[in-house]
Motif scaffolding. Structure first.
Motif, PDB file in Angstrom:
ATOM      1  N   LEU A  21     -10.571  39.365  32.372  1.00  0.00           N
ATOM      2  CA  LEU A  21     -10.275  39.674  33.764  1.00  0.00           C
ATOM      3  C   LEU A  21     -11.104  38.796  34.685  1.00  0.00           C
ATOM      4  O   LEU A  21     -12.126  38.251  34.301  1.00  0.00           O
ATOM      5  CB  LEU A  21     -10.500  41.160  34.071  1.00  0.00           C
ATOM      6  N   CYS A  22     -10.623  38.640  35.897  1.00  0.00           N
ATOM      7  CA  CYS A  22     -11.284  37.783  36.876  1.00  0.00           C
ATOM      8  C   CYS A  22     -12.520  38.500  37.400  1.00  0.00           C
ATOM      9  O   CYS A  22     -12.449  39.652  37.828  1.00  0.00           O
ATOM     10  CB  CYS A  22     -10.316  37.453  38.009  1.00  0.00           C
ATOM     11  N   GLY A  23     -13.650  37.827  37.388  1.00  0.00           N
ATOM     12  CA  GLY A  23     -14.883  38.423  37.881  1.00  0.00           C
ATOM     13  C   GLY A  23     -14.967  38.458  39.389  1.00  0.00           C
ATOM     14  O   GLY A  23     -15.765  39.202  39.958  1.00  0.00           O
ATOM     15  N   CYS A  60      -6.227  35.394  42.855  1.00  0.00           N
ATOM     16  CA  CYS A  60      -7.064  34.648  43.799  1.00  0.00           C
ATOM     17  C   CYS A  60      -7.158  33.156  43.498  1.00  0.00           C
ATOM     18  O   CYS A  60      -7.667  32.389  44.307  1.00  0.00           O
ATOM     19  CB  CYS A  60      -8.467  35.252  43.841  1.00  0.00           C
ATOM     20  N   GLY A  61      -6.698  32.711  42.322  1.00  0.00           N
ATOM     21  CA  GLY A  61      -6.735  31.290  41.981  1.00  0.00           C
ATOM     22  C   GLY A  61      -8.061  30.809  41.434  1.00  0.00           C
ATOM     23  O   GLY A  61      -8.258  29.605  41.253  1.00  0.00           O
ATOM     24  N   ASN A  62      -8.975  31.718  41.147  1.00  0.00           N
ATOM     25  CA  ASN A  62     -10.283  31.379  40.595  1.00  0.00           C
ATOM     26  C   ASN A  62     -10.133  30.970  39.124  1.00  0.00           C
ATOM     27  O   ASN A  62      -9.371  31.591  38.389  1.00  0.00           O
ATOM     28  CB  ASN A  62     -11.196  32.614  40.711  1.00  0.00           C
ATOM     29  N   PRO A  63     -10.834  29.916  38.645  1.00  0.00           N
ATOM     30  CA  PRO A  63     -10.754  29.590  37.214  1.00  0.00           C
ATOM     31  C   PRO A  63     -11.416  30.678  36.367  1.00  0.00           C
ATOM     32  O   PRO A  63     -12.534  31.103  36.649  1.00  0.00           O
ATOM     33  CB  PRO A  63     -11.495  28.259  37.091  1.00  0.00           C
ATOM     34  N   VAL A  64     -10.698  31.138  35.337  1.00  0.00           N
ATOM     35  CA  VAL A  64     -11.132  32.270  34.517  1.00  0.00           C
ATOM     36  C   VAL A  64     -10.898  31.918  33.056  1.00  0.00           C
ATOM     37  O   VAL A  64      -9.967  31.186  32.733  1.00  0.00           O
ATOM     38  CB  VAL A  64     -10.311  33.532  34.874  1.00  0.00           C
ATOM     39  N   CYS A 103     -12.163  38.962  41.617  1.00  0.00           N
ATOM     40  CA  CYS A 103     -11.302  39.972  42.248  1.00  0.00           C
ATOM     41  C   CYS A 103     -11.037  41.181  41.359  1.00  0.00           C
ATOM     42  O   CYS A 103     -10.551  42.202  41.846  1.00  0.00           O
ATOM     43  CB  CYS A 103      -9.980  39.335  42.683  1.00  0.00           C
ATOM     44  N   GLY A 104     -11.323  41.106  40.058  1.00  0.00           N
ATOM     45  CA  GLY A 104     -11.156  42.251  39.163  1.00  0.00           C
ATOM     46  C   GLY A 104      -9.751  42.425  38.632  1.00  0.00           C
ATOM     47  O   GLY A 104      -9.431  43.467  38.061  1.00  0.00           O
ATOM     48  N   TYR A 105      -8.880  41.420  38.768  1.00  0.00           N
ATOM     49  CA  TYR A 105      -7.498  41.528  38.309  1.00  0.00           C
ATOM     50  C   TYR A 105      -7.344  40.899  36.934  1.00  0.00           C
ATOM     51  O   TYR A 105      -8.034  39.966  36.572  1.00  0.00           O
ATOM     52  CB  TYR A 105      -6.560  40.806  39.277  1.00  0.00           C
ATOM     53  N   TYR A 106      -6.407  41.457  36.148  1.00  0.00           N
ATOM     54  CA  TYR A 106      -6.010  40.879  34.868  1.00  0.00           C
ATOM     55  C   TYR A 106      -4.525  41.071  34.715  1.00  0.00           C
ATOM     56  O   TYR A 106      -4.024  42.203  34.766  1.00  0.00           O
ATOM     57  CB  TYR A 106      -6.744  41.535  33.708  1.00  0.00           C
ATOM     58  N   ARG A 107      -3.787  40.004  34.586  1.00  0.00           N
ATOM     59  CA  ARG A 107      -2.337  39.994  34.424  1.00  0.00           C
ATOM     60  C   ARG A 107      -1.625  40.772  35.527  1.00  0.00           C
ATOM     61  O   ARG A 107      -0.691  41.528  35.280  1.00  0.00           O
ATOM     62  CB  ARG A 107      -1.939  40.554  33.052  1.00  0.00           C
ATOM     63  N   GLY A 108      -2.097  40.607  36.743  1.00  0.00           N
ATOM     64  CA  GLY A 108      -1.449  41.209  37.900  1.00  0.00           C
ATOM     65  C   GLY A 108      -1.846  42.645  38.178  1.00  0.00           C
ATOM     66  O   GLY A 108      -1.366  43.235  39.152  1.00  0.00           O
ATOM     67  N   ASN A 109      -2.699  43.229  37.359  1.00  0.00           N
ATOM     68  CA  ASN A 109      -3.136  44.603  37.567  1.00  0.00           C
ATOM     69  C   ASN A 109      -4.623  44.616  37.915  1.00  0.00           C
ATOM     70  O   ASN A 109      -5.403  43.910  37.288  1.00  0.00           O
ATOM     71  CB  ASN A 109      -2.923  45.459  36.323  1.00  0.00           C
ATOM     72  N   GLN A 110      -5.004  45.476  38.868  1.00  0.00           N
ATOM     73  CA  GLN A 110      -6.417  45.587  39.196  1.00  0.00           C
ATOM     74  C   GLN A 110      -7.092  46.500  38.180  1.00  0.00           C
ATOM     75  O   GLN A 110      -6.718  47.652  38.021  1.00  0.00           O
ATOM     76  CB  GLN A 110      -6.617  46.126  40.605  1.00  0.00           C
ATOM     77  N   ILE A 111      -8.095  45.974  37.497  1.00  0.00           N
ATOM     78  CA  ILE A 111      -8.776  46.694  36.438  1.00  0.00           C
ATOM     79  C   ILE A 111     -10.055  47.334  36.948  1.00  0.00           C
ATOM     80  O   ILE A 111     -10.332  48.502  36.664  1.00  0.00           O
ATOM     81  CB  ILE A 111      -9.093  45.764  35.244  1.00  0.00           C
ATOM     82  N   ILE A 112     -10.850  46.583  37.719  1.00  0.00           N
ATOM     83  CA  ILE A 112     -12.097  47.110  38.267  1.00  0.00           C
ATOM     84  C   ILE A 112     -12.130  46.843  39.760  1.00  0.00           C
ATOM     85  O   ILE A 112     -11.504  45.927  40.272  1.00  0.00           O
ATOM     86  CB  ILE A 112     -13.347  46.481  37.586  1.00  0.00           C
ATOM     87  N   GLU A 113     -12.886  47.658  40.475  1.00  0.00           N
ATOM     88  CA  GLU A 113     -13.113  47.480  41.893  1.00  0.00           C
ATOM     89  C   GLU A 113     -14.295  46.528  42.086  1.00  0.00           C
ATOM     90  O   GLU A 113     -15.362  46.763  41.526  1.00  0.00           O
ATOM     91  CB  GLU A 113     -13.420  48.810  42.583  1.00  0.00           C
ATOM     92  N   VAL A 114     -14.099  45.458  42.836  1.00  0.00           N
ATOM     93  CA  VAL A 114     -15.178  44.513  43.071  1.00  0.00           C
ATOM     94  C   VAL A 114     -15.586  44.602  44.524  1.00  0.00           C
ATOM     95  O   VAL A 114     -14.794  44.667  45.414  1.00  0.00           O
ATOM     96  CB  VAL A 114     -14.738  43.072  42.733  1.00  0.00           C
TER      97      VAL A 114
END
Length: 58
Positions: free
Chosen positions: A43-45, A34-38, A47-58
């Motif tokens: 993991l991104c808060g 999503c381009g959000n600063p992290v 969209c829930g992605y980390y290194r191209g994989n979705q880790i959590i559902e947001v």
């Protein structure tokens, strides 16, 4: 043994201490999804992605 000739002033002492006590600002990277600063290696808060994989559902 070395002995100081003059008393070290408070400002000189505090200046020396402050240099080592400064906090470093955190290194931010952008989320690949999503381009959000992290914070790096977190993991991104938004969209829930980390290194191209979705880790959590947001």
């Amino acid at each position: 043994m070395a002995v100081p000739k003059y008393k070290t002033s408070k400002s000189r002492t505090r200046r020396r201490r402050v240099i080592n006590m400064r906090l470093a600002e955190p290194t931010l990277s952008t989320c690949s999804n999503c381009g959000n600063p992290v914070l790096r290696h977190r993991l991104c808060g938004k969209c829930g992605y980390y290194r191209g994989n979705q880790i959590i559902e947001v």
